[in-house]
Design a protein around this motif. Structure first.
Motif, PDB file in Angstrom:
ATOM      1  N   VAL B 273       0.842  -1.203   0.000  1.00 27.25           N
ATOM      2  CA  VAL B 273       0.000   0.000   0.000  1.00 27.25           C
ATOM      3  C   VAL B 273       0.872   1.246   0.000  1.00 27.25           C
ATOM      4  CG1 VAL B 273      -0.264   0.225   2.503  1.00 27.25           C
ATOM      5  CG2 VAL B 273      -2.128   0.906   1.012  1.00 27.25           C
ATOM      6  N   HIS B 274       2.089   1.098   0.484  1.00 31.49           N
ATOM      7  CA  HIS B 274       3.040   2.204   0.546  1.00 31.49           C
ATOM      8  C   HIS B 274       3.437   2.690  -0.841  1.00 31.49           C
ATOM      9  CE1 HIS B 274       6.651   4.340   1.934  1.00 31.49           C
ATOM     10  NE2 HIS B 274       7.338   3.648   1.060  1.00 31.49           N
ATOM     11  N   CYS B 277       0.966   5.123  -2.020  1.00 28.30           N
ATOM     12  CA  CYS B 277       0.477   6.054  -1.008  1.00 28.30           C
ATOM     13  C   CYS B 277       0.764   7.493  -1.437  1.00 28.30           C
ATOM     14  CB  CYS B 277       1.163   5.766   0.326  1.00 28.30           C
ATOM     15  SG  CYS B 277       0.689   6.902   1.626  1.00 28.30           S
ATOM     16  N   ARG B 279       1.478   9.776   0.344  1.00 28.13           N
ATOM     17  CA  ARG B 279       2.493  10.331   1.230  1.00 28.13           C
ATOM     18  C   ARG B 279       3.873   9.713   0.982  1.00 28.13           C
ATOM     19  NH1 ARG B 279      -0.569  12.150   6.085  1.00 28.13           N
ATOM     20  NH2 ARG B 279      -2.704  12.189   5.374  1.00 28.13           N
ATOM     21  N   ALA B 280       3.949   8.790   0.028  1.00 33.88           N
ATOM     22  CA  ALA B 280       5.204   8.054  -0.151  1.00 33.88           C
ATOM     23  C   ALA B 280       6.355   8.986  -0.524  1.00 33.88           C
ATOM     24  CB  ALA B 280       5.027   6.973  -1.207  1.00 33.88           C
ATOM     25  N   TYR B 283       7.929  10.186   2.527  1.00 35.02           N
ATOM     26  CA  TYR B 283       8.764   9.143   3.122  1.00 35.02           C
ATOM     27  C   TYR B 283      10.133   9.145   2.457  1.00 35.02           C
ATOM     28  CZ  TYR B 283       9.853   4.513   5.047  1.00 35.02           C
ATOM     29  OH  TYR B 283      10.411   3.475   5.722  1.00 35.02           O
ATOM     30  N   CYS B 297       4.335  11.753   5.692  1.00 35.69           N
ATOM     31  CA  CYS B 297       4.276  10.310   5.908  1.00 35.69           C
ATOM     32  C   CYS B 297       4.005  10.005   7.384  1.00 35.69           C
ATOM     33  CB  CYS B 297       5.580   9.682   5.475  1.00 35.69           C
ATOM     34  SG  CYS B 297       5.770   8.009   6.062  1.00 35.69           S
ATOM     35  N   LEU B 298       3.185   8.965   7.599  1.00 35.58           N
ATOM     36  CA  LEU B 298       2.705   8.673   8.944  1.00 35.58           C
ATOM     37  C   LEU B 298       3.476   7.556   9.637  1.00 35.58           C
ATOM     38  CD1 LEU B 298      -1.025   8.773   7.920  1.00 35.58           C
ATOM     39  CD2 LEU B 298       0.067  10.430   9.391  1.00 35.58           C
ATOM     40  N   VAL B 299       4.626   7.195   9.099  1.00 29.52           N
ATOM     41  CA  VAL B 299       5.281   5.991   9.612  1.00 29.52           C
ATOM     42  C   VAL B 299       5.681   6.154  11.081  1.00 29.52           C
ATOM     43  CG1 VAL B 299       7.671   6.490   8.956  1.00 29.52           C
ATOM     44  CG2 VAL B 299       6.860   4.145   8.946  1.00 29.52           C
ATOM     45  N   CYS B 303       2.475   3.756  10.991  1.00 29.10           N
ATOM     46  CA  CYS B 303       1.995   3.245   9.702  1.00 29.10           C
ATOM     47  C   CYS B 303       2.815   2.023   9.273  1.00 29.10           C
ATOM     48  CB  CYS B 303       2.075   4.313   8.629  1.00 29.10           C
ATOM     49  SG  CYS B 303       1.404   3.746   7.067  1.00 29.10           S
ATOM     50  N   GLY B 305       2.339   0.607   6.257  1.00 32.44           N
ATOM     51  CA  GLY B 305       2.173   0.541   4.801  1.00 32.44           C
ATOM     52  C   GLY B 305       3.286  -0.125   4.021  1.00 32.44           C
ATOM     53  N   PRO B 306       4.573   0.144   4.317  1.00 34.45           N
ATOM     54  CA  PRO B 306       5.635  -0.414   3.482  1.00 34.45           C
ATOM     55  C   PRO B 306       5.680  -1.940   3.439  1.00 34.45           C
ATOM     56  CG  PRO B 306       6.487   1.402   4.770  1.00 34.45           C
ATOM     57  CD  PRO B 306       5.094   1.147   5.256  1.00 34.45           C
ATOM     58  N   MET B 325      -4.614   6.133   4.372  1.00 40.15           N
ATOM     59  CA  MET B 325      -3.635   7.229   4.411  1.00 40.15           C
ATOM     60  C   MET B 325      -4.129   8.434   3.641  1.00 40.15           C
ATOM     61  SD  MET B 325      -2.146   4.309   5.022  1.00 40.15           S
ATOM     62  CE  MET B 325      -1.807   3.539   3.481  1.00 40.15           C
TER      63      MET B 325
HETATM   64  S1  SF4 Z   1       4.669   4.613   5.608  1.00 32.53           S
HETATM   65 FE1  SF4 Z   1       2.443   4.721   5.458  1.00 32.53          FE
HETATM   66  S2  SF4 Z   1       1.926   6.918   5.370  1.00 32.53           S
HETATM   67 FE2  SF4 Z   1       4.119   6.706   4.955  1.00 32.53          FE
HETATM   68  S3  SF4 Z   1       4.197   6.654   2.746  1.00 32.53           S
HETATM   69 FE3  SF4 Z   1       4.150   4.519   3.436  1.00 32.53          FE
HETATM   70  S4  SF4 Z   1       1.989   3.924   3.416  1.00 32.53           S
HETATM   71 FE4  SF4 Z   1       2.074   6.175   3.267  1.00 32.53          FE
END
Ligand code: SF4
Ligand code: SF4
Lengths: 104, 560
Positions: B273-274, B277, B279-280, B283, B297-299, B303, B305-306, B325
């Motif tokens: 999903v990352h 995203c 927001r990638a 990141y 990015c919400l990591v 998060c 996602g990666p 996200m």
């Molecule tokens: S870690 Fe989460 S919020 Fe950040 S880019 Fe990846 S999926 Fe999106």
């Protein structure tokens, strides 16, 4: 009947009398047990999975419970956001219940 | 059209009972107030729906939607599917896909024994059409129940044939009874696919997934293992799309869809999903949100996602809109077999992010400033150099020394080995042909000779000289200054004019109407242009001069 509730009744329509009425929950998943021992904040995610129609209210209730337990309160804008989210949830689940789950 | 098609069978029911219609012959109509079963409604729909030609051997396919230890969220999200929508599947609106007869506890016309009757017919093989099982929710171990009351039940049956006493039928029992003859078994949602929350730590009901329940060796009547569409709740589109392609396959209208080792549709769940995203990019540049509500990015906020196979950032939650996200929430890994235990505590930064977030911070700390420099320079046209003909530009700072140095080398690399830089002669030719601007001289010289050089270029090309006007200083200042090119004119020549309708305009975008002085009679390329008859557009778009040569200025500034 929306939700996991089975209902059985014997009704005399002519006499307008209910002879027998039984209801029984047709589902038990044990969320109370599953929630034990987790990070309190996870309750908002887990408990919202109690119901896919009205998940939002379970999340909000969990956050209220956490606030009570910890003696904390959200900032005013957070409160407003939560109320808006709750109102939106009502707008989703009331029609859902009315038109899909409670039909016929 | 769906409205109309759905009402047809209801109307038709009144005057034309279908051959072999069971609902009319069953004495007890209490569980069937509509007077027709779902099958009869579908038959009528197929008969009267105007679809004489339906490709493939299957006219209709029955779907038993069983709901075990579920929250009904999967039903709700399937309801929100748009491509294809549930209505399209139910009305047979998609070519090659048989009409779906849905037996769902919430939408079924029948209830009680009328509802379970089709289940029993299917188990005996008397349904007259192939059927698919869609299972929602996890499957509990019914051996653990107290006094035989099931954890999760659907319908009730007589204890024995003819018995007055009834027992509630566990949903798991329906699966066990229906699965052997099913054309396909589709698990929808994380509970049904992997076990989900009912099967997480605690798990008082010994819940498991549909795959766990049916076993590794299970194959449907058409030879398919269990198909899994995970998500809590799943994307409606993911589900309906998987159903659609599976039905195409069952109807011999398409190839066997590609599934991964866990039975997920590979084309939907192969990517993390990352990767999609919004927001990638943050990141990658090492910009992380420290609290919710931002766009970064919400990591750091938890998060996952990666490492999560999910496509919500591509497909959106409903109708290609929203999604975790996208809406500002972090990924808790709800499509994954490890959900929820391997992703909790949900608000804690994933351990893997310690390394990867640190690395992107490290690279981002020097990539980010470099990019901003290139970005700033690419926000300037070739003609502007460092003078921007925008009234807003006065507010922004000029380029720094680092900027100039970086840009110098950047340009060197950018034009290296390209046509434009092959030889001075080639450069001159392409410049004269008007296909490219001359590459700039080294920065130090450029800043010194910019004006004269541009004037020379303009002369060489026979272009009208351009005079740039910009509102300088603050809003109160009425001072106008000329741009990089021109002579300083008396202020009166540069009065701010507003375009009049119908009047030929030098430039429309701003409030200031720019005029262009023409130094001397046109020669060369410009002259040729001036003689060419032009209609409609009085500007040459993209031309450095801005103005079409030959269109008279209402007033020309003095000076050259
Ligand atoms: S870690 Fe989460 S919020 Fe950040 S880019 Fe990846 S999926 Fe999106
Ligand atoms: S992004 Fe994460 S939380 Fe959101 S649907 Fe996908 S797996 Fe679930």
């Amino acid at each position: 009947m929306g939700g996991s509730l089975a209902f059985h009744a014997v009704v005399d329509l002519k006499a307008g009398k209910v002879h027998e009425a039984n209801s029984v929950a047709s589902l038990f998943r044990g969320y109370e047990v599953i929630l034990k021992g987790r990070d309190p904040r996870d309750a908002m995610f887990i408990s919202s999975r109690v119901c896919g129609v009205c998940g939002g209210v379970h999340s909000v209730t969990s956050s209220l419970a956490i606030e009570m337990a910890f003696g904390i309160a959200p900032p005013p804008m957070g409160l407003a956001l939560r109320n808006i989210q709750l109102a939106l949830d009502f707008m989703l689940d009331n029609p859902l219940h009315l038109y899909i789950l409670a039909r016929a | 059209m769906p409205d109309q098609m759905l009402t047809v069978p209801m109307m038709a029911r009144l005057d034309r009972p279908i051959e072999g219609e069971t609902s009319r012959t069953m004495p007890d109509q209490m569980g069937n107030v509509a007077g027709a079963t779902m099958d009869e409604l579908a038959d009528r729909l197929i008969e009267t729906g105007g679809r004489a030609f339906m490709p493939g051997p299957l006219k209709k396919i029955v779907v038993f939607w069983l709901s075990g230890m579920s929250c009904d969220g999967c039903s709700i999200s399937a309801l929100g599917a748009t491509e294809p929508s549930v209505e399209e599947l139910l009305t047979g609106a998609l070519p090659g896909i048989p009409t779906v007869v849905l037996h769902h506890y919430a939408t079924a016309m029948e209830s009680g024994d009328h509802f379970t009757r089709s289940f029993e017919l299917a188990e005996r093989g008397d349904l007259g059409a192939p059927y698919v099982i869609v299972y929602e929710g996890s499957i509990p171990d019914e051996n653990l129940t107290v006094e035989g009351e099931p954890w999760s039940a659907e319908g009730s049956l007589p204890l024995w044939v003819g018995s007055e006493e009834r027992r509630r039928v566990p949903t798991a029992e329906w699966v066990a009874r229906l699965a052997p003859r099913a054309a396909a078994v589709i698990a929808i949602g994380t509970c049904a696919t992997w076990g989900g929350i009912p099967a997480s730590y605690g798990n008082p009901t010994a819940s498991m997934s549909l795959m766990d329940f049916l076993g590794k060796d299970y194959r449907s009547a058409f030879g398919l293992p269990v198909i899994n569409v995970p998500g809590c709740a799943p994307l409606g589109d993911n589900f309906t799309e998987t159903v659609a392609v599976t039905l195409l396959f069952l109807n011999k209208q398409g190839p066997l869809p590609e599934f991964d080792e866990l039975g997920r549709p590979a084309w939907l769940f192969a990517d993390t999903v990352h990767r999609h995203c919004p927001r990638a990019g943050y990141y990658e540049e090492g910009t992380f949100a420290q609290e919710f509500g931002g766009k970064e990015c919400l990591v750091e906020l938890g998060c996952w996602g990666p490492v999560v196979n999910c496509n919500i950032t591509e497909r959106g939650a409903v109708g290609h809109m929203g999604g975790c996200m996208v809406a500002g929430g972090s990924c808790i890994g709800c499509t994954m077999p490890g959900f929820p235990d391997k992703f909790s505590p949900f608000y804690k930064r994933p351990p893997g992010a310690e390394v990867s977030a640190f690395t992107s911070r490290l690279t981002g700390s020097f990539i980010k400033p470099l990019r901003r420099i290139s970005q700033r320079e690419r926000n300037r046209t070739n003609l502007w150099r460092d003078k921007i003909p925008s009234g807003w530009a006065a507010e922004l700072g000029g380029p720094t020394l680092t900027h100039r140095v970086m840009e110098y080398f950047y340009e060197k690399v950018q034009y290296a080995a390209s046509e434009a830089s092959r030889s001075p002669e080639a450069r001159r030719r392409s410049t004269a042909a008007g296909t490219s601007l001359p590459p700039r001289p080294p920065t130090a010289r450029r800043t010194r000779t910019c004006r004269t050089r541009r004037a020379a270029v303009a002369r060489e090309r026979g272009l009208p000289r351009r005079r740039e006007l910009a509102l300088g200083g603050g809003a109160s200042s009425a001072r106008l200054r000329t741009g990089a090119l021109g002579n300083v004119l008396p202020e009166s020549a540069h009065r701010v004019r507003f375009p009049r309708p119908g009047a030929p305009q030098g430039r429309i975008g701003g409030r200031v109407q720019l005029r262009h002085a023409r130094a001397r009679p046109l020669a060369g390329r410009g002259a040729a242009q001036a003689q060419r008859p032009r209609q409609g557009d009085e500007r040459r778009p993209g031309h450095p001069g801005g103005r079409v040569a030959g269109v008279p200025c209402r007033r020309r500034p003095q000076g050259r």
